[in-house]
Design a protein around this motif. Structure first.
Motif, short mmCIF file in Angstrom:
data_model
loop_
_atom_site.label_atom_id
_atom_site.label_comp_id
_atom_site.label_asym_id
_atom_site.label_seq_id
_atom_site.Cartn_x
_atom_site.Cartn_y
_atom_site.Cartn_z
N GLN A 178 0.82 -1.22 0.00
CA GLN A 178 0.00 0.00 0.00
C GLN A 178 0.85 1.27 0.00
N PHE A 179 2.10 1.17 0.45
CA PHE A 179 2.99 2.33 0.49
C PHE A 179 3.88 2.44 -0.75
N TRP A 180 3.66 1.58 -1.73
CA TRP A 180 4.49 1.64 -2.95
C TRP A 180 4.33 3.00 -3.60
N SER A 181 5.45 3.59 -4.03
CA SER A 181 5.42 4.92 -4.62
C SER A 181 6.52 5.03 -5.68
N TYR A 182 6.61 6.21 -6.28
CA TYR A 182 7.66 6.45 -7.27
C TYR A 182 9.04 6.21 -6.68
N ASN A 183 9.20 6.43 -5.37
CA ASN A 183 10.51 6.23 -4.76
C ASN A 183 10.95 4.78 -4.86
N ASP A 184 10.02 3.83 -4.73
CA ASP A 184 10.38 2.42 -4.88
C ASP A 184 10.88 2.13 -6.28
N ASP A 185 10.21 2.71 -7.27
CA ASP A 185 10.66 2.51 -8.65
C ASP A 185 12.05 3.10 -8.87
N LEU A 186 12.25 4.32 -8.41
CA LEU A 186 13.52 4.99 -8.63
C LEU A 186 14.66 4.37 -7.83
N ALA A 187 14.33 3.80 -6.68
CA ALA A 187 15.35 3.18 -5.81
C ALA A 187 15.62 1.72 -6.18
N HIS A 188 15.04 1.25 -7.26
CA HIS A 188 15.24 -0.12 -7.73
C HIS A 188 14.73 -1.17 -6.73
N HIS A 189 13.63 -0.86 -6.06
CA HIS A 189 13.00 -1.86 -5.20
C HIS A 189 12.19 -2.82 -6.07
N LEU A 190 12.22 -4.09 -5.71
CA LEU A 190 11.44 -5.09 -6.41
C LEU A 190 10.17 -5.46 -5.65
N ARG A 191 10.15 -5.21 -4.36
CA ARG A 191 8.99 -5.62 -3.55
C ARG A 191 9.02 -4.90 -2.21
N ARG A 192 7.88 -4.89 -1.54
CA ARG A 192 7.74 -4.51 -0.13
C ARG A 192 7.25 -5.75 0.62
N TYR A 193 7.46 -5.77 1.94
CA TYR A 193 7.25 -6.99 2.71
C TYR A 193 6.22 -6.80 3.83
N THR A 194 5.63 -7.92 4.22
CA THR A 194 4.72 -7.98 5.36
C THR A 194 5.30 -8.94 6.39
N ARG A 195 4.68 -8.99 7.56
CA ARG A 195 5.10 -9.97 8.57
C ARG A 195 4.93 -11.39 8.03
N ALA A 196 3.87 -11.61 7.27
CA ALA A 196 3.65 -12.94 6.69
C ALA A 196 4.76 -13.30 5.70
N ASP A 197 5.24 -12.33 4.95
CA ASP A 197 6.35 -12.58 4.02
C ASP A 197 7.60 -13.00 4.79
N PHE A 198 7.87 -12.34 5.91
CA PHE A 198 9.05 -12.69 6.70
C PHE A 198 8.91 -14.09 7.29
N ALA A 199 7.71 -14.44 7.73
CA ALA A 199 7.49 -15.79 8.26
C ALA A 199 7.74 -16.84 7.18
N ARG A 200 7.23 -16.57 5.98
CA ARG A 200 7.42 -17.51 4.87
C ARG A 200 8.89 -17.64 4.49
N LEU A 201 9.59 -16.51 4.36
CA LEU A 201 10.99 -16.55 3.99
C LEU A 201 11.83 -17.25 5.06
N GLY A 202 11.52 -16.98 6.32
CA GLY A 202 12.26 -17.64 7.39
C GLY A 202 12.10 -19.15 7.33
N GLU A 203 10.88 -19.61 7.13
CA GLU A 203 10.64 -21.05 7.05
C GLU A 203 11.37 -21.66 5.86
N GLN A 204 11.32 -20.99 4.71
CA GLN A 204 11.98 -21.53 3.53
C GLN A 204 13.49 -21.53 3.66
N ALA A 205 14.04 -20.57 4.38
CA ALA A 205 15.49 -20.48 4.55
C ALA A 205 16.01 -21.29 5.73
N GLY A 206 15.12 -21.91 6.49
CA GLY A 206 15.56 -22.67 7.64
C GLY A 206 15.95 -21.80 8.82
#
Length: 288
Positions: A178-206
């Motif tokens: 919801q906070f995605w803006s022109y700054n993300d595009d200009l700063a070469h961001h590919l994504r923004r994250y949620t707590r659920a994303d961190f939980a998923r990544l942590g599980e996948q990375a062990g």
């Protein structure tokens, strides 16, 4: 856990400029973080309200999970750019993190950092996709790094391998689509994250997710309004570059001081309660 073959350990040797480098040359990927952005980062990292607030919030989290009484611990800032966080940590917790190191793929950034880092802080030129460390560090940081990477999971796996058992990984990223803006595009961001994303990544990375909390909550409405700009994709590359330089400029002293005060109030409040949202997120992961 991601099933990957174990790679050989990368050996680092000291170059003439004092930077520790691997035998295989490292190529900085400008499409992930342009090297011309380090000059802007250099100017911002000590005085800009956002960096002051993030560093303060992160230090409180670090103290919660590794109290000063725990004794010296080894620590490395992966993708740490021009060394702002490492300098802050060394100044605020002298002697607590030994050895303490800055690691980045950009030799330009590492050379710039050399003039601000305390004596004894090592600088490593690294490839985040092939660190080569095994059970090496007690604490690692990935601060506003993985949102730039096509393979964020591999970066977490590399950091996991670099940690000793029980070691901690601290990750910060931009939060919430919801906070995605022109700054993300200009700063070469590919994504923004949620707590659920961190939980998923942590599980996948062990990695065990010990904590995940949003920050920059109080200033998020101002951020949202300030970053609304229609027609950004119609700007030329030069216009976009000029806009991001303007956007990342340190505000005037009175405004910067006021924003610093507001952001600073999130520590310790944001560690007593979980903010429901924020423009950034902090995750604390533990290696089993």
């Amino acid at each position: 856990m991601l099933d990957r073959p174990v790679k050989d350990t990368v050996r680092y040797h000291r170059a003439e400029d004092g930077i520790l480098e691997p035998s295989t040359p490292v190529q900085h990927r400008d499409d992930e973080y342009p090297e011309d952005g380090f000059a802007t980062l250099w100017a911002m990292q000590e005085r800009h309200f956002w960096y002051r607030g993030r560093h303060r919030f992160l230090l409180r989290a670090l103290d919660r999970h590794h109290p000063v009484s725990a004794g010296p611990l080894s620590a490395v800032d992966l993708g740490g750019g021009v060394g702002g966080w490492v300098r802050f940590l060394a100044d605020r917790r002298p002697g607590q993190y030994r050895p303490l190191a800055l690691a980045d793929s950009s030799r330009t950034a590492l050379r710039m950092a050399g003039s601000v880092l305390p004596e004894g802080v090592e600088r490593y030129q690294i490839d985040l996709m092939n660190l080569g460390w095994r059970d090496h560090w007690d604490v690692a940081f990935l601060l506003d790094v993985i949102e730039h990477l096509p393979d964020d999971l591999e970066a977490l796996c590399q950091a996991r391998d670099a940690l000793r058992p029980g070691g901690l990984l601290f990750v910060t990223t931009p939060a919430l689509r919801q906070f995605w803006s022109y700054n993300d595009d200009l700063a070469h961001h590919l994504r923004r994250y949620t707590r659920a994303d961190f939980a998923r990544l942590g599980e996948q990375a062990g990695l065990a997710l010990c904590d995940a909390r949003y920050f920059m909550f109080f200033l998020s409405p101002l951020y949202y309004l300030a970053r609304r700009r229609p027609g950004i994709m119609r700007l030329s590359e030069d216009q976009k570059r000029a806009l991001i330089i303007k956007s990342h400029r340190i505000p005037s002293p009175p405004i910067n001081a006021g924003l610093t005060f507001v952001f600073a109030s999130e520590t310790p409040v944001g560690h007593w309660i979980r903010f429901p949202f924020g423009t950034s997120i902090l995750g604390v992961f533990r290696k089993p």
